[in-house]
Design a protein around this motif. Structure first.
Motif, PDB file in Angstrom:
ATOM      1  N   ASP A  62       0.782  -1.195  -0.071  1.00  0.00           N
ATOM      2  CA  ASP A  62      -0.030  -0.043  -0.071  1.00  0.00           C
ATOM      3  C   ASP A  62       0.865   1.490   0.036  1.00  0.00           C
ATOM      4  O   ASP A  62       0.298   2.373   0.434  1.00  0.00           O
ATOM      5  CB  ASP A  62      -1.040   0.062   1.273  1.00  0.00           C
ATOM      6  CG  ASP A  62      -2.283   0.536   0.659  1.00  0.00           C
ATOM      7  OD1 ASP A  62      -2.378   0.494  -0.422  1.00  0.00           O
ATOM      8  OD2 ASP A  62      -2.977   0.864   1.634  1.00  0.00           O
ATOM      9  N   HIS A  63       2.104   1.211  -0.371  1.00  0.00           N
ATOM     10  CA  HIS A  63       2.832   2.349  -0.744  1.00  0.00           C
ATOM     11  C   HIS A  63       2.287   3.224  -1.898  1.00  0.00           C
ATOM     12  O   HIS A  63       2.619   2.677  -3.019  1.00  0.00           O
ATOM     13  CB  HIS A  63       4.223   1.878  -0.635  1.00  0.00           C
ATOM     14  CG  HIS A  63       5.089   3.304  -0.685  1.00  0.00           C
ATOM     15  ND1 HIS A  63       5.853   3.794  -1.808  1.00  0.00           N
ATOM     16  CD2 HIS A  63       5.539   3.872   0.447  1.00  0.00           C
ATOM     17  CE1 HIS A  63       6.731   4.798  -1.513  1.00  0.00           C
ATOM     18  NE2 HIS A  63       6.628   4.837  -0.219  1.00  0.00           N
ATOM     19  N   ALA A  64       1.699   4.140  -1.646  1.00  0.00           N
ATOM     20  CA  ALA A  64       1.135   5.012  -2.897  1.00  0.00           C
ATOM     21  C   ALA A  64       2.124   5.515  -3.919  1.00  0.00           C
ATOM     22  O   ALA A  64       1.593   5.316  -5.076  1.00  0.00           O
ATOM     23  CB  ALA A  64       0.436   6.280  -2.099  1.00  0.00           C
ATOM     24  N   GLU A  65       3.162   6.034  -3.519  1.00  0.00           N
ATOM     25  CA  GLU A  65       4.296   6.426  -4.768  1.00  0.00           C
ATOM     26  C   GLU A  65       4.456   5.011  -5.607  1.00  0.00           C
ATOM     27  O   GLU A  65       4.652   5.324  -6.752  1.00  0.00           O
ATOM     28  CB  GLU A  65       5.228   7.204  -4.092  1.00  0.00           C
ATOM     29  CG  GLU A  65       4.948   8.548  -3.651  1.00  0.00           C
ATOM     30  CD  GLU A  65       5.994   9.411  -2.891  1.00  0.00           C
ATOM     31  OE1 GLU A  65       7.318   8.823  -3.212  1.00  0.00           O
ATOM     32  OE2 GLU A  65       5.747  10.193  -2.439  1.00  0.00           O
ATOM     33  N   SER A  66       4.816   4.196  -4.957  1.00  0.00           N
ATOM     34  CA  SER A  66       5.114   2.865  -5.563  1.00  0.00           C
ATOM     35  C   SER A  66       4.221   2.284  -6.352  1.00  0.00           C
ATOM     36  O   SER A  66       4.342   1.921  -7.584  1.00  0.00           O
ATOM     37  CB  SER A  66       5.633   1.875  -4.568  1.00  0.00           C
ATOM     38  OG  SER A  66       6.583   2.093  -3.898  1.00  0.00           O
ATOM     39  N   GLN A  67       2.718   2.574  -6.000  1.00  0.00           N
ATOM     40  CA  GLN A  67       1.767   2.183  -6.661  1.00  0.00           C
ATOM     41  C   GLN A  67       1.699   2.935  -8.057  1.00  0.00           C
ATOM     42  O   GLN A  67       1.323   2.573  -9.308  1.00  0.00           O
ATOM     43  CB  GLN A  67       0.349   2.295  -5.940  1.00  0.00           C
ATOM     44  CG  GLN A  67       0.299   1.463  -4.933  1.00  0.00           C
ATOM     45  CD  GLN A  67      -0.818   1.576  -3.888  1.00  0.00           C
ATOM     46  OE1 GLN A  67      -1.240   2.933  -3.641  1.00  0.00           O
ATOM     47  NE2 GLN A  67      -1.486   0.712  -3.350  1.00  0.00           N
ATOM     48  N   ALA A  68       1.959   4.315  -7.843  1.00  0.00           N
ATOM     49  CA  ALA A  68       1.883   5.218  -9.144  1.00  0.00           C
ATOM     50  C   ALA A  68       3.049   4.978 -10.133  1.00  0.00           C
ATOM     51  O   ALA A  68       2.868   4.936 -11.196  1.00  0.00           O
ATOM     52  CB  ALA A  68       2.031   6.814  -8.695  1.00  0.00           C
ATOM     53  N   VAL A  69       4.222   4.595  -9.506  1.00  0.00           N
ATOM     54  CA  VAL A  69       5.239   4.340 -10.389  1.00  0.00           C
ATOM     55  C   VAL A  69       5.062   3.002 -10.950  1.00  0.00           C
ATOM     56  O   VAL A  69       5.373   2.951 -12.412  1.00  0.00           O
ATOM     57  CB  VAL A  69       6.730   4.445  -9.553  1.00  0.00           C
ATOM     58  CG1 VAL A  69       7.880   3.822 -10.450  1.00  0.00           C
ATOM     59  CG2 VAL A  69       6.996   5.606  -9.235  1.00  0.00           C
ATOM     60  N   LEU A  70       4.607   2.004 -10.385  1.00  0.00           N
ATOM     61  CA  LEU A  70       4.034   0.842 -11.228  1.00  0.00           C
ATOM     62  C   LEU A  70       3.300   0.753 -12.104  1.00  0.00           C
ATOM     63  O   LEU A  70       3.444   0.328 -13.236  1.00  0.00           O
ATOM     64  CB  LEU A  70       3.934  -0.321 -10.196  1.00  0.00           C
ATOM     65  CG  LEU A  70       3.665  -1.676 -10.384  1.00  0.00           C
ATOM     66  CD1 LEU A  70       5.062  -2.127 -11.034  1.00  0.00           C
ATOM     67  CD2 LEU A  70       3.256  -2.542  -9.341  1.00  0.00           C
ATOM     68  N   ALA A  94      -3.021   4.247  -6.228  1.00  0.00           N
ATOM     69  CA  ALA A  94      -2.230   5.591  -5.944  1.00  0.00           C
ATOM     70  C   ALA A  94      -3.144   6.588  -5.680  1.00  0.00           C
ATOM     71  O   ALA A  94      -3.083   7.484  -4.515  1.00  0.00           O
ATOM     72  CB  ALA A  94      -1.100   5.538  -6.808  1.00  0.00           C
ATOM     73  N   ALA A  95      -4.208   6.745  -6.660  1.00  0.00           N
ATOM     74  CA  ALA A  95      -5.259   7.989  -6.385  1.00  0.00           C
ATOM     75  C   ALA A  95      -6.097   7.885  -4.988  1.00  0.00           C
ATOM     76  O   ALA A  95      -6.162   8.827  -4.518  1.00  0.00           O
ATOM     77  CB  ALA A  95      -6.202   8.054  -7.905  1.00  0.00           C
ATOM     78  N   GLU A  96      -6.353   6.828  -4.851  1.00  0.00           N
ATOM     79  CA  GLU A  96      -7.134   6.373  -3.726  1.00  0.00           C
ATOM     80  C   GLU A  96      -6.393   6.642  -2.607  1.00  0.00           C
ATOM     81  O   GLU A  96      -7.044   6.673  -1.356  1.00  0.00           O
ATOM     82  CB  GLU A  96      -7.796   5.077  -3.766  1.00  0.00           C
ATOM     83  CG  GLU A  96      -8.896   4.856  -4.727  1.00  0.00           C
ATOM     84  CD  GLU A  96      -9.461   3.430  -5.060  1.00  0.00           C
ATOM     85  OE1 GLU A  96      -8.819   2.615  -4.499  1.00  0.00           O
ATOM     86  OE2 GLU A  96     -10.502   3.549  -5.825  1.00  0.00           O
ATOM     87  N   ASN A  97      -5.111   6.428  -2.642  1.00  0.00           N
ATOM     88  CA  ASN A  97      -4.109   6.668  -1.414  1.00  0.00           C
ATOM     89  C   ASN A  97      -3.686   8.116  -1.506  1.00  0.00           C
ATOM     90  O   ASN A  97      -2.856   8.544  -0.681  1.00  0.00           O
ATOM     91  CB  ASN A  97      -2.961   5.651  -1.651  1.00  0.00           C
ATOM     92  CG  ASN A  97      -3.304   4.377  -0.970  1.00  0.00           C
ATOM     93  OD1 ASN A  97      -3.936   4.242   0.194  1.00  0.00           O
ATOM     94  ND2 ASN A  97      -2.874   3.285  -1.700  1.00  0.00           N
ATOM     95  N   GLY A  98      -4.264   8.917  -2.235  1.00  0.00           N
ATOM     96  CA  GLY A  98      -4.055  10.310  -2.050  1.00  0.00           C
ATOM     97  C   GLY A  98      -2.859  11.061  -2.795  1.00  0.00           C
ATOM     98  O   GLY A  98      -2.413  12.301  -2.598  1.00  0.00           O
ATOM     99  N   VAL A  99      -2.551  10.404  -3.880  1.00  0.00           N
ATOM    100  CA  VAL A  99      -1.365  11.021  -4.843  1.00  0.00           C
ATOM    101  C   VAL A  99      -1.978  12.122  -5.796  1.00  0.00           C
ATOM    102  O   VAL A  99      -2.810  11.404  -6.753  1.00  0.00           O
ATOM    103  CB  VAL A  99      -0.540   9.695  -5.566  1.00  0.00           C
ATOM    104  CG1 VAL A  99       0.466  10.573  -6.274  1.00  0.00           C
ATOM    105  CG2 VAL A  99       0.116   9.078  -4.234  1.00  0.00           C
TER     106      VAL A  99
END
Length: 154
Positions: free
Chosen positions: A34-42, A66-71
């Motif tokens: 659940d690491h948001a920035e990693s989700q966005a990069v992936l 990532a969006a749901e985690n606030g990025v």
């Protein structure tokens, strides 16, 4: 998160050889935690096919996480995915919602896209995707995912 940082090192080739497959694996491990920035990069890596097989549906899944985690950049890019039907069913209303969330977080390009949609902008079949930061999703790893969230270069 150490896994995220290691993934970034592999995308840039700093202290390790440039290896997008290793980067994707480390980003996946962090994203699954659940690491948001990693989700966005992936998501970016799936969109561009860097270190993984290109898969727009998986790109959209991880971008939504990532969006749901606030990025905010992920919110903007997810809005672009919905606006253009990239990896998801095209849905201008859903796009406007994500652009709105990103705009509330101060994302300037999302504010511009929201205004365009309110003025009647429609996706054009012949035009490049709109609202996905020129699919500047991760213009480069140093500049980040349009704002310091660790994108990857092609």
């Amino acid at each position: 998160l150490a896994q995220h940082k290691l993934g970034l090192l592999y995308t840039m080739g700093l202290d390790v050889g440039k290896d997008f497959q290793a980067a994707a694996e480390w980003m996946r491990r962090a994203a699954e935690q659940d690491h948001a920035e990693s989700q966005a990069v992936l998501a970016t890596m799936y969109f561009k096919g860097q270190g993984v097989e290109q898969d727009e549906a998986k790109a959209a899944e991880w971008m939504q996480a990532a969006a749901e985690n606030g990025v905010p950049d992920a919110m903007h890019n997810l809005g672009g995915f919905f606006f253009n039907g990239i990896g998801v069913q095209q849905d201008v209303r859903e796009a406007a919602q994500w652009f709105g969330k990103a705009a509330e977080a101060g994302h300037r390009e999302a504010q511009e896209m929201l205004i365009s949609i309110q003025k009647g902008a429609k996706p054009a079949a012949e035009a490049p995707p709109m609202g996905v930061a020129a699919l500047g999703i991760g213009a480069d790893v140093n500049g980040g995912l349009n704002g310091g969230h660790g994108g990857v270069d092609k």
